[in-house]
Design a protein around this motif. Structure first.
Motif, short mmCIF file in Angstrom:
data_model
loop_
_atom_site.label_atom_id
_atom_site.label_comp_id
_atom_site.label_asym_id
_atom_site.label_seq_id
_atom_site.Cartn_x
_atom_site.Cartn_y
_atom_site.Cartn_z
N GLN C 63 0.96 -1.11 -0.09
CA GLN C 63 0.01 -0.06 0.01
C GLN C 63 0.90 1.22 0.10
O GLN C 63 2.05 1.32 0.50
CB GLN C 63 -1.07 0.02 1.34
N TYR C 72 6.19 2.45 -0.02
CA TYR C 72 5.42 1.97 1.24
C TYR C 72 5.86 2.35 2.65
O TYR C 72 7.06 2.25 2.98
CB TYR C 72 5.76 0.19 1.12
N GLY C 75 0.48 0.26 6.26
CA GLY C 75 -0.70 -0.40 5.56
C GLY C 75 -0.38 -1.88 5.12
O GLY C 75 0.52 -2.59 5.67
N LEU C 89 -6.20 -9.68 0.70
CA LEU C 89 -6.00 -8.52 1.36
C LEU C 89 -6.86 -8.68 2.72
O LEU C 89 -7.87 -9.21 2.88
CB LEU C 89 -6.98 -7.53 0.66
N TYR C 93 -8.90 -3.71 6.00
CA TYR C 93 -8.79 -2.69 4.91
C TYR C 93 -9.83 -2.55 4.22
O TYR C 93 -10.17 -1.43 3.82
CB TYR C 93 -7.55 -3.00 3.98
N GLY C 98 -13.47 4.03 1.68
CA GLY C 98 -12.15 4.67 1.60
C GLY C 98 -11.42 4.49 0.24
O GLY C 98 -11.94 3.55 -0.37
N THR C 99 -10.37 4.80 -0.06
CA THR C 99 -9.61 4.33 -1.36
C THR C 99 -8.39 4.21 -0.97
O THR C 99 -7.39 4.59 -0.29
CB THR C 99 -9.64 5.79 -2.42
N LEU C 100 -7.82 2.93 -1.57
CA LEU C 100 -6.55 2.26 -1.16
C LEU C 100 -5.88 2.27 -2.64
O LEU C 100 -6.44 1.82 -3.43
CB LEU C 100 -6.80 0.77 -0.69
N TYR C 101 -4.44 2.77 -2.31
CA TYR C 101 -3.63 2.65 -3.53
C TYR C 101 -2.65 1.79 -3.13
O TYR C 101 -1.99 1.74 -1.89
CB TYR C 101 -3.12 4.13 -3.73
N TYR C 102 -2.13 1.04 -4.14
CA TYR C 102 -1.12 0.26 -3.94
C TYR C 102 -0.19 -0.07 -5.16
O TYR C 102 -0.51 0.44 -6.18
CB TYR C 102 -1.35 -1.22 -3.30
N THR C 115 -5.64 0.49 -7.65
CA THR C 115 -6.52 1.13 -6.70
C THR C 115 -7.64 0.59 -6.34
O THR C 115 -8.28 -0.50 -7.30
CB THR C 115 -6.82 2.47 -7.51
#
Lengths: 100, 497, 622
Positions: C63, C72, C75, C89, C93, C98-102, C115
């Protein structure tokens, strides 16, 4: 039937003569007279379009305006007279006791 | 009850106008004229206030406009609210005048007659429902005030101010009459409803023809005439001279009453009648507002005569109010109405103090305000509150009405008319600029030592009036501004509907 | 009977059981030209499961904070790069919006990123607890000084009554403010809230409330009040007016610190100016006319710009309310450009009050000309309004705008620190020295705000408190010296310590506290700010730290020249005596307070930290 554009041309010429008189002249009495010409210009419009629309209200306004103009001249002359008593002149350029 | 009972306040004034010269024949008592004038004004005021809050007593419904004299005279919330203001200002001026006059001041009956007829003209303007009536109302008020400005025949400045006021006033009223005649030429009607219906018809295509240029020119001419009354740039040149030269109670009447009357006419003509043609004149009014604010404030900075400085401040204030007119929303209009009302009190209050300081022989220069706080706490405090209110510093009334004004305009600005945002921003920055010269007066009052330290003696009427205005601006309006705005909202609803 | 119950249970459990499973392919094209997650943007509902399935190549999943970051920090992370297999995952999370970026760490250069949008994609607005008090403590804070002010003015002809009434009123408000401080406690959220409608059609109401950010400020205002009155005990010129203006000022300051409504905040903000203007203008020094007008115009101009910002916020929200809490809750709706403009407008209003370079020029004039009591209020409480406003009214509402201006704030803060300290070094007027040292100290606080971390923010607020205690003490020193020898000019002073040993001792403690001696409050604040700044900006810390050297320099140098050394020939040293009781007590109590909170900072630091956490939470920084 007169084309109504003629009223407008005539009245605007009168208005311009009056406005020129107000701006150009230094004598308070002449300025008052020029204002009268401007009022007459408006009256021409009222009367002309009154006959064009066959609507009497324009002529009524013209009568009222004539009366108002008379009142204006009365008050104006009274004030200018008392000014003349104090300074012996009614030249507008000499009205400079208050910063112009 | 017959609806013409609503003409009673005007009737009272007319009766008094006729009675005062009559009194002159019967009695030598100087107080009788002012008593007669005060009585009729208070009577009119009571009638207006009662009919506002308890319309049932004269069996009328405030939600509906009443037309009398064959629809030439319109009684609605808008007109009644402003009539209250006019009568109140006239009452204050009338009360203060007595103390301002010297013992053997000649021509007192004429003075009070003129004061009343000027007020009558204002009231007719507020109620006018066609162009002839509004023109007559404005001229009636104007002619009376020409004579009042030149009232002191022996006073050099007074006469000169009167002459200037008369000549410029006559010129600009002739211009606005020509504008009205142009409107008559294209619409064939002189009533507000008729002209409005015609422009609406043009917009919706019911009536054929392209009259945009004529309407534009006509609204410019009309603006020239009304702009003279409210003293906005470029029709403002008379204001400083007249405010400085005229007897101070008359100045108070001009600054408070006559200016409000000009705004009443502007609101009626531009917001009600010419609203449909707003595209034509919006930008012009915006530019006039911008120029007035900036010119007024910049010119005021370098003034030494307090009357002159307040005249320039009055030009700037007119600019603030003009901001709201191009916005044309009901909220902006109620803001403009609120600021017009509050401005009448702020300026009226300030000129009451100026008149009082002048009447005790101190003069009208900034220097004469040196150490005023040590010589009279009340006068200095009242002046301070009026000035801070004019700047728009919270919590005084001026801030609240100015906030309301900017609020309404900004709302329209953010909703799409982006150029209004610039007007608001310039207005806000101008408020900061204006702080400088208002503070200058405060500085003289508080920070310098007076030339003589004895207390200023002034009559009780002035004391009560300054205290009342102080209370109004510092306590009553700020605490109950929701009710003030309620009044203004009702008035603007009556205006726009 | 058992069957329907079972059915009901099944229906209830159905939504939980319906959590969908999603898969993301982690792969690369066989020719090694493109590296991708498939799908790049995955939209899931709250509670869904996500499994990453490895295709070609060696990758991992880690993340990152935003769509353009590649490092990184915290996360989820699948571990070191692996070939083949799959990884799920962790459920927590996907348990809230929410918005998770990885990214794939080995292939970040190839822009291998993805995303996951959970639910609405926006972090839920943090809940803010609002506890309405059962007793109107806060309105008492506003009302009592006003009553005292009228009371004082009522007894304006008596020689003693005004100061006694003023002292009584301020002591009473001190008591109230202590109660408020303890009642506010260390809990998150606002407490003791009260609401009075003022103009409902605009959504304006007198909304009062305190949290960990405002309660120290209320305490500070409460403490400074009686000390100002005591210090001005001997005021001979129009004492009634003087004290009633002080009390009006106190009401307005309390108002600024406890209102949660933009409009009312602005009203109090401006009301502060009026008594201060008169304090400087009537009781000030030689150049008071110039200073008072400069002060008034400078701050008024800045704050009208701020008002336009407030109005724009109000209209943008469209919620018909000026409540700070309601508007802050909608900060996700504001576009970035809008936030930048608004923050700029608000920042001008606040930075002038802070004051930050280049808007500081009104401060030395105002300070030098103001009477000592005015300086005490000005430096002690009024300067805190700027940063308080920034933290309360700007940060939570326009977080993106604040973030955009972080570099500018850092630069201004560092310049303020260095420039303020350098100018202090060159001053000969003791009061001017203290004024410029205020610029420097408030620069440290601004730096703390600019770090946008919990520690930095808390340090900044603590700095406001500590400076609010110690700079009044410094002004008192200047006041005492001026009172006794008639000059504040450092080169003319000297040798005072031998004639007033006790007073000089207090002076030394005050100077040490102000320069940041460990064990006094300023030190705690500076330390927290600098640690936070080091964590966020690394070795740039050397710049502000070097300002501390200058700080120590000008304090010690001034102390040495003014108090110690040989007797000065230019002043009448023989008549120097110990400070009077009404000068000594205030200084001594301030030293006491500064030491107390220097040794036990957590009494104040705890509520501040909680409040700062809330604010950062609102900004979405955490």
């Amino acid at each position: 039937m007169i084309d109504p554009i003629n009223y407008l041309i005539f009245s605007s010429v009168l208005l311009m003569i009056g406005a020129y008189g107000v701006i150009k002249n230094k004598n308070a009495i002449v300025v008052l007279m020029s204002v009268e010409i401007m009022l007459t210009a408006a009256n021409i419009n009222f009367i002309g379009f009154s006959s064009y629309y066959h609507d009497l209200s324009g002529q009524v306004v013209a009568l009222f305006v004539t009366a108002i103009a008379a009142a204006e001249v009365a008050i104006g002359l009274a004030i200018l007279l008392s000014l003349f008593e104090q300074r012996d002149t009614i030249e507008l350029d000499l009205l400079n006791r208050l910063r112009w | 009850m017959d609806s013409s009972v609503l003409f009673l306040p005007e009737l009272l004034l007319i009766a008094s106008i006729m009675a005062i010269p009559g009194l002159y024949i019967f009695t030598e008592n100087r107080n009788s004229y002012s008593i007669c004038s005060n009585l009729s004004l208070s009577g009119a005021l009571i009638f207006l206030v009662v009919s506002w809050y308890y319309p049932d007593t004269i069996s009328m419904n405030r939600d509906v406009s009443v037309y009398i004299f064959y629809d030439h005279f319109k009684v609605d919330d808008f007109s009644q609210l402003f009539k209250i203001v006019f009568v109140l200002t006239a009452l204050i001026v009338s009360l203060v005048s007595t103390s301002y006059f010297e013992e053997n001041e000649p021509h007192q009956p004429e003075y009070f007659t003129l004061l009343l007829s000027s007020t009558l003209g204002m009231m007719v303007t507020a109620s006018a429902n066609d162009f002839l009536t509004i023109f007559i109302g404005i001229e009636l008020s104007a002619f009376s005030s020409y004579a009042m400005v030149a009232f002191r025949k022996k006073d050099d400045q007074s006469t000169e101010a009167g002459a200037k006021y008369l000549l410029i006033g006559a010129f600009s009223s002739a211009l606005s009459l020509y504008g009205i005649s142009l409107l008559y030429a294209i619409t064939g009607s002189l009533t507000f409803d008729g002209v409005e219906a015609f422009i609406d018809g043009l917009n919706s295509g019911v009536i054929e023809g392209d009259f945009t240029e004529v309407i534009f020119i006509a609204s410019l001419f009309i603006m020239a005439g009304l702009g003279f009354k409210i003293a906005v740039v470029p029709f403002h040149a008379w204001a400083p001279d007249v405010y400085q030269g005229a007897p101070t109670p008359v100045t108070a009447l001009l600054a408070a009453g006559s200016k409000a009357m000009g705004f009443v006419a502007v609101f009626r003509v531009f917001v009600f009648v010419l609203e449909a043609a707003s595209e034509e004149w919006k930008l012009v009014l915006g530019i006039i507002a911008l120029a007035s604010m900036t010119t007024g404030n910049l010119a005021a900075i370098s003034q030494n005569d307090v009357g002159r400085m307040l005249a320039y401040s009055s030009i700037a204030q007119a600019g603030y109010i003009m901001i709201a007119i191009p916005a044309l929303s009901s909220e902006a209009m109620s803001g403009a109405i609120a600021h017009t009302l509050v401005h009448a009190f702020m300026k009226g209050g300030a000129f009451v103090v100026v008149g009082c300081v002048g009447a005790v022989g101190l003069g009208y220069n900034l220097d004469s305000y040196k150490g005023l706080a040590q010589r009279s706490q009340l006068l200095a405090l009242s002046m301070t509150v009026c000035l801070l209110s004019l700047v728009g510093i919270p919590p005084f009334a001026g801030f609240i009405s100015k906030f309301f004004l900017f609020y309404g305009t900004l709302k329209v600005g953010l909703a799409g008319e982006n150029w209004l945002i610039i007007l608001v921003l310039v207005g806000v920055l101008n408020s900061a600029l204006s702080l400088y010269y208002y503070l200058k007066i405060m500085r003289y009052m508080y920070l310098y030592d007076p030339e003589s330290s004895e207390d200023i003696v002034f009559p009780n009427t002035v004391r009560y009036i300054s205290f009342g205005i102080l209370l109004l601006l510092a306590v009553i309006f700020p605490l109950y501004w929701e009710s003030l705005f309620e009044l203004c909202r009702e008035a603007s609803a009556a205006l726009i509907a | 009977m058992r069957f329907p119950v079972f059915l009901l249970l099944a229906i209830f459990l159905l939504p939980m059981a319906s959590a969908e499973d999603h898969t993301v392919l982690v792969s690369q094209s066989p020719d090694g030209m493109s590296y991708y997650f498939e799908p790049i943007i995955l939209e899931i509902a709250v509670g869904d499961n996500v499994t990453f399935v490895w295709g070609n190549g060696s990758h991992n999943v880690a993340q990152v904070a935003s769509s353009d970051s590649g490092i990184y920090e915290s996360g989820f992370r699948s571990g070191s790069p692996q070939v083949g297999g799959n990884w799920s995952l962790p459920v927590e999370y996907a348990s809230q919006d929410g918005t998770l970026y990885y990214v794939c760490e080995p292939h970040i250069m190839m822009e291998m990123r993805g995303t996951i949008v959970v639910g609405t994609g926006k972090l839920p607005v943090p809940e803010i607890s609002m506890e309405f008090g059962d007793f109107p403590w806060l309105s008492y804070l506003l009302v009592f000084p006003i009553i005292g002010s009228l009371w004082t003015f009522g007894f304006r002809d008596s020689p003693n009554a005004p100061r006694i009434i003023a002292l009584f009123t301020t002591l009473f408000t001190l008591l109230l403010s202590i109660v408020v401080f303890f009642k506010a406690g260390k809990e998150s959220g606002f407490s003791l809230m009260e609401e009075y409608e003022w103009a409902p059609s605009f959504g304006i109401s007198l909304l009062l409330g305190v949290d960990g950010l405002s309660s120290p400020m209320v305490l500070l205002t409460g403490i400074i009040g009686p000390l100002t009155v005591i210090f001005a005990w001997d005021e001979r010129e129009k004492p009634a007016l003087f004290f009633s203006l002080l009390l009006v000022m106190q009401t307005a300051l309390f108002g600024v610190f406890i209102t949660l409504d933009y409009f009312v905040f602005y009203v109090f903000w401006e009301v502060v100016l009026i008594p201060m203007f008169f304090l400087i203008a009537i009781w000030g020094g030689e150049n008071r006319r110039y200073a008072s007008i400069k002060f008034f115009i400078y701050t008024f101009t800045a704050s009208v710009i701020m008002l336009v910002g407030f109005m724009a916020l109000y209209f943008e929200t469209g919620a018909e309310t000026f409540s700070m809490i309601e508007i802050a809750k909608q900060n996700g709706e504001f576009s970035r450009d809008f936030q930048i403009w608004i923050f700029a407008a608000l920042f001008i209003g606040f930075a002038v009050k802070v004051p930050s370079v280049p808007w500081h020029t009104w401060l030395p004039d105002a300070h030098v000309q103001a009477p000592t009591a005015g300086s005490i209020l000005l430096a002690g409480v009024m300067l805190k309004m700027g940063l308080y406003g920034l933290i309360r009214a700007a940060l939570p509402v326009v977080p993106l705008g604040a973030e955009y201006f972080v570099p500018l704030m850092v630069v201004l803060a560092i310049i303020s620190i260095l420039y303020g300290a350098a100018l202090s070094l060159g001053q000969t007027d003791l009061k001017k020295l203290v004024a410029y040292s205020s610029v420097s100290h408030m620069g440290v606080a601004l730096l703390g705000v600019a770090t946008m971390t919990e520690l930095g923010l808390a340090g900044a607020v603590f700095m406001m408190f500590a400076h609010g205690i110690l700079s009044p003490a410094m002004f008192m020193v200047a006041g005492v010296l001026y009172h006794q020898v008639g000059t504040r000019d450092i080169p003319k002073l000297g040798g005072l310590a031998t004639h007033q040993p006790n007073t000089a001792g207090v002076f030394v403690v005050i100077f040490m506290g102000s320069l940041g001696l460990p064990g006094m409050a300023v030190f705690v604040a500076e330390l927290s700010v600098f640690i936070a700044f080091f964590e966020s900006h690394g070795y740039w810390l050397l710049l502000p730290i070097s300002g501390m050297v200058l700080t120590a320099g000008y304090h010690l140098w001034a102390l040495q020249r003014a108090i110690f050394g040989p007797d000065s020939k230019q002043i009448d040293v023989e008549h120097v005596h110990e400070a009077t009781w009404y000068e000594m007590y205030p200084m001594f109590s301030l030293v006491l307070v500064a030491t107390l909170f220097g040794i036990f900072p957590h009494y104040i630091m705890d509520p501040i930290t909680v409040a700062c956490y809330d604010i950062l939470n609102f900004m979405g920084v955490l």
